[in-house]
Design a protein around this motif. Structure first.
Motif, PDB file in Angstrom:
ATOM      1  N   ARG A   1       0.831  -1.216  -0.106  1.00 37.96           N
ATOM      2  CA  ARG A   1      -0.133   0.049   0.086  1.00 37.96           C
ATOM      3  C   ARG A   1       0.759   1.176   0.112  1.00 37.96           C
ATOM      4  N   PHE A   2       1.912   1.244   0.828  1.00 35.89           N
ATOM      5  CA  PHE A   2       2.765   2.440   0.742  1.00 35.89           C
ATOM      6  C   PHE A   2       3.399   2.861  -0.795  1.00 35.89           C
ATOM      7  N   CYS A   3       3.633   1.691  -1.348  1.00 33.36           N
ATOM      8  CA  CYS A   3       4.359   2.044  -2.867  1.00 33.36           C
ATOM      9  C   CYS A   3       3.300   2.456  -3.612  1.00 33.36           C
ATOM     10  N   ARG A   4       2.223   1.865  -3.424  1.00 36.86           N
ATOM     11  CA  ARG A   4       1.085   2.432  -4.292  1.00 36.86           C
ATOM     12  C   ARG A   4       0.747   3.721  -4.016  1.00 36.86           C
ATOM     13  N   GLY A   5       0.637   4.200  -2.911  1.00 34.64           N
ATOM     14  CA  GLY A   5       0.511   5.318  -2.750  1.00 34.64           C
ATOM     15  C   GLY A   5       1.393   6.418  -3.122  1.00 34.64           C
ATOM     16  N   ALA A   6       2.795   5.950  -2.698  1.00 33.65           N
ATOM     17  CA  ALA A   6       3.859   6.893  -3.502  1.00 33.65           C
ATOM     18  C   ALA A   6       3.860   7.188  -4.960  1.00 33.65           C
ATOM     19  N   ILE A   7       3.284   6.324  -5.673  1.00 36.54           N
ATOM     20  CA  ILE A   7       3.311   6.408  -7.145  1.00 36.54           C
ATOM     21  C   ILE A   7       1.929   7.089  -7.687  1.00 36.54           C
ATOM     22  N   ASN A   8       1.164   7.293  -6.951  1.00 39.06           N
ATOM     23  CA  ASN A   8      -0.200   8.099  -6.966  1.00 39.06           C
ATOM     24  C   ASN A   8      -0.638   9.466  -6.283  1.00 39.06           C
ATOM     25  N   ALA A   9       0.656   9.996  -5.992  1.00 46.78           N
ATOM     26  CA  ALA A   9       0.882  11.185  -5.364  1.00 46.78           C
ATOM     27  C   ALA A   9       0.521  12.649  -6.491  1.00 46.78           C
TER      28      ALA A   9
ATOM     29  N   CYS B   1       6.241   9.631  -8.954  1.00 51.36           N
ATOM     30  CA  CYS B   1       7.425   9.111  -8.312  1.00 51.36           C
ATOM     31  C   CYS B   1       7.677   7.728  -8.792  1.00 51.36           C
ATOM     32  N   GLN B   2       8.921   7.479  -8.929  1.00 54.44           N
ATOM     33  CA  GLN B   2       9.379   6.288  -9.292  1.00 54.44           C
ATOM     34  C   GLN B   2       9.962   5.576  -8.148  1.00 54.44           C
ATOM     35  N   VAL B   3       9.368   4.519  -7.471  1.00 53.72           N
ATOM     36  CA  VAL B   3       9.454   3.779  -6.384  1.00 53.72           C
ATOM     37  C   VAL B   3      10.370   2.617  -6.638  1.00 53.72           C
ATOM     38  N   SER B   4      11.633   2.534  -5.840  1.00 56.28           N
ATOM     39  CA  SER B   4      12.262   1.274  -5.786  1.00 56.28           C
ATOM     40  C   SER B   4      12.268   0.700  -4.917  1.00 56.28           C
ATOM     41  N   THR B   5      11.593  -0.729  -4.858  1.00 56.60           N
ATOM     42  CA  THR B   5      11.461  -1.310  -3.551  1.00 56.60           C
ATOM     43  C   THR B   5      12.465  -2.496  -3.332  1.00 56.60           C
ATOM     44  N   PHE B   6      13.115  -2.502  -2.315  1.00 55.47           N
ATOM     45  CA  PHE B   6      14.012  -3.640  -1.981  1.00 55.47           C
ATOM     46  C   PHE B   6      13.800  -4.642  -1.373  1.00 55.47           C
ATOM     47  N   GLY B   7      12.319  -4.836  -1.232  1.00 56.30           N
ATOM     48  CA  GLY B   7      11.981  -6.060  -0.287  1.00 56.30           C
ATOM     49  C   GLY B   7      12.328  -5.914   0.857  1.00 56.30           C
ATOM     50  N   THR B   8      13.022  -7.358   1.390  1.00 53.80           N
ATOM     51  CA  THR B   8      13.610  -7.110   2.867  1.00 53.80           C
ATOM     52  C   THR B   8      14.779  -6.794   3.046  1.00 53.80           C
ATOM     53  N   ALA B   9      14.920  -5.745   3.808  1.00 50.67           N
ATOM     54  CA  ALA B   9      16.315  -5.178   4.046  1.00 50.67           C
ATOM     55  C   ALA B   9      16.176  -4.353   5.516  1.00 50.67           C
ATOM     56  N   ASP B  10      17.393  -4.175   6.145  1.00 49.53           N
ATOM     57  CA  ASP B  10      17.093  -3.361   7.322  1.00 49.53           C
ATOM     58  C   ASP B  10      17.651  -1.907   7.070  1.00 49.53           C
ATOM     59  N   GLU B  11      17.643  -1.347   8.243  1.00 49.45           N
ATOM     60  CA  GLU B  11      17.952   0.154   8.016  1.00 49.45           C
ATOM     61  C   GLU B  11      19.105   0.585   7.331  1.00 49.45           C
ATOM     62  N   SER B  12      20.422  -0.245   7.702  1.00 52.25           N
ATOM     63  CA  SER B  12      21.566   0.358   7.027  1.00 52.25           C
ATOM     64  C   SER B  12      21.643  -0.024   5.726  1.00 52.25           C
ATOM     65  N   GLN B  13      20.932  -1.285   5.273  1.00 50.17           N
ATOM     66  CA  GLN B  13      20.856  -1.539   3.803  1.00 50.17           C
ATOM     67  C   GLN B  13      19.947  -0.521   3.159  1.00 50.17           C
ATOM     68  N   LEU B  14      18.805  -0.316   3.667  1.00 54.57           N
ATOM     69  CA  LEU B  14      18.031   1.002   2.855  1.00 54.57           C
ATOM     70  C   LEU B  14      18.973   2.176   2.690  1.00 54.57           C
TER      71      LEU B  14
ATOM     72  N   ALA C   1       0.356  10.960 -14.866  1.00 49.01           N
ATOM     73  CA  ALA C   1       0.968  11.690 -13.641  1.00 49.01           C
ATOM     74  C   ALA C   1       1.499  10.545 -12.617  1.00 49.01           C
ATOM     75  N   LYS C   2       1.019   9.395 -12.906  1.00 50.78           N
ATOM     76  CA  LYS C   2       1.303   8.098 -12.049  1.00 50.78           C
ATOM     77  C   LYS C   2       2.752   7.547 -12.249  1.00 50.78           C
ATOM     78  N   GLY C   3       3.427   7.395 -11.206  1.00 53.97           N
ATOM     79  CA  GLY C   3       4.892   6.795 -11.245  1.00 53.97           C
ATOM     80  C   GLY C   3       4.797   5.209 -11.369  1.00 53.97           C
ATOM     81  N   SER C   4       5.968   4.605 -11.016  1.00 50.13           N
ATOM     82  CA  SER C   4       5.837   3.272 -11.178  1.00 50.13           C
ATOM     83  C   SER C   4       6.846   2.450 -10.078  1.00 50.13           C
ATOM     84  N   ILE C   5       6.534   1.341  -9.738  1.00 50.12           N
ATOM     85  CA  ILE C   5       7.241   0.780  -8.837  1.00 50.12           C
ATOM     86  C   ILE C   5       8.245  -0.251  -9.403  1.00 50.12           C
ATOM     87  N   THR C   6       9.567  -0.414  -8.997  1.00 51.73           N
ATOM     88  CA  THR C   6      10.663  -1.292  -9.604  1.00 51.73           C
ATOM     89  C   THR C   6      11.287  -1.878  -8.447  1.00 51.73           C
TER      90      THR C   6
END
Length: 165
Positions: free
Chosen positions: A61-69, A74-87, A151-156
């Motif tokens: 839902r976060f990713c979909r909200g970001a691309i619909n602002a 907005c181009q969202v790069s999602t990393f799946g599972t990661a901790d803070e340092s990796q992000l 105006a919609k972004g995408s998720i990668t």
């Protein structure tokens, strides 16, 4: 607003957090992302989560909200599972973009979902750098919506940047 929340209780102390489903629900992730894109004027964003089953839907839902602002695309790069340092590393690798880390903790028979937002320098977003504005937007039901499909972004999916570590 459908399913309103107590914004003062949920958006505080440098994060968005609440007990699921009593204080926070999946729709909040969409609202937070859309508002964060507008407040930060982000054209690109990095997003990761902790792989907890509850977090998975919040992440989507976060990713979909970001691309619909609004008109930001907005181009969202999602990393799946990661901790803070990796992000934070991945945000830097992408050229210094804002980011978000979504996590869920179990305790005492309750699940607490937390969304942490980071600015382009990898610093946590605070009251003065965006949380107050984000809270006000949600509390006053001014969550941005897309102006049109162009105006919609995408998720990668970008797990490759996390795997480098």
């Amino acid at each position: 607003m459908l399913s309103p929340i107590d914004t003062d209780a949920v958006i505080r102390d440098g994060r968005v957090a609440g007990v699921f489903p009593d204080e926070i629900h999946e729709g909040v992730a969409w609202w937070v992302a859309a508002c964060f894109v507008v407040i930060s004027r982000a054209r690109q964003m990095a997003v990761a989560h902790d792989d907890h089953p509850t977090t998975t839907e919040f992440h989507q839902r976060f990713c979909r909200g970001a691309i619909n602002a609004e008109h930001f695309g907005c181009q969202v790069s999602t990393f799946g599972t990661a901790d803070e340092s990796q992000l934070l590393h991945a945000m830097k690798q992408l050229g210094g973009v804002p980011g978000a880390l979504l996590t869920t903790t179990d305790g005492g028979g309750r699940q607490t979902v937390t969304i942490r937002l980071y600015d382009v320098d990898g610093q946590p977003v605070t009251e003065d750098t965006g949380l107050a504005g984000l809270r006000q937007m949600i509390a006053s039901d001014r969550v941005p919506i897309p102006v049109n499909d162009q105006a919609k972004g995408s998720i990668t999916e970008r797990a490759d940047l996390v795997e480098e570590l």
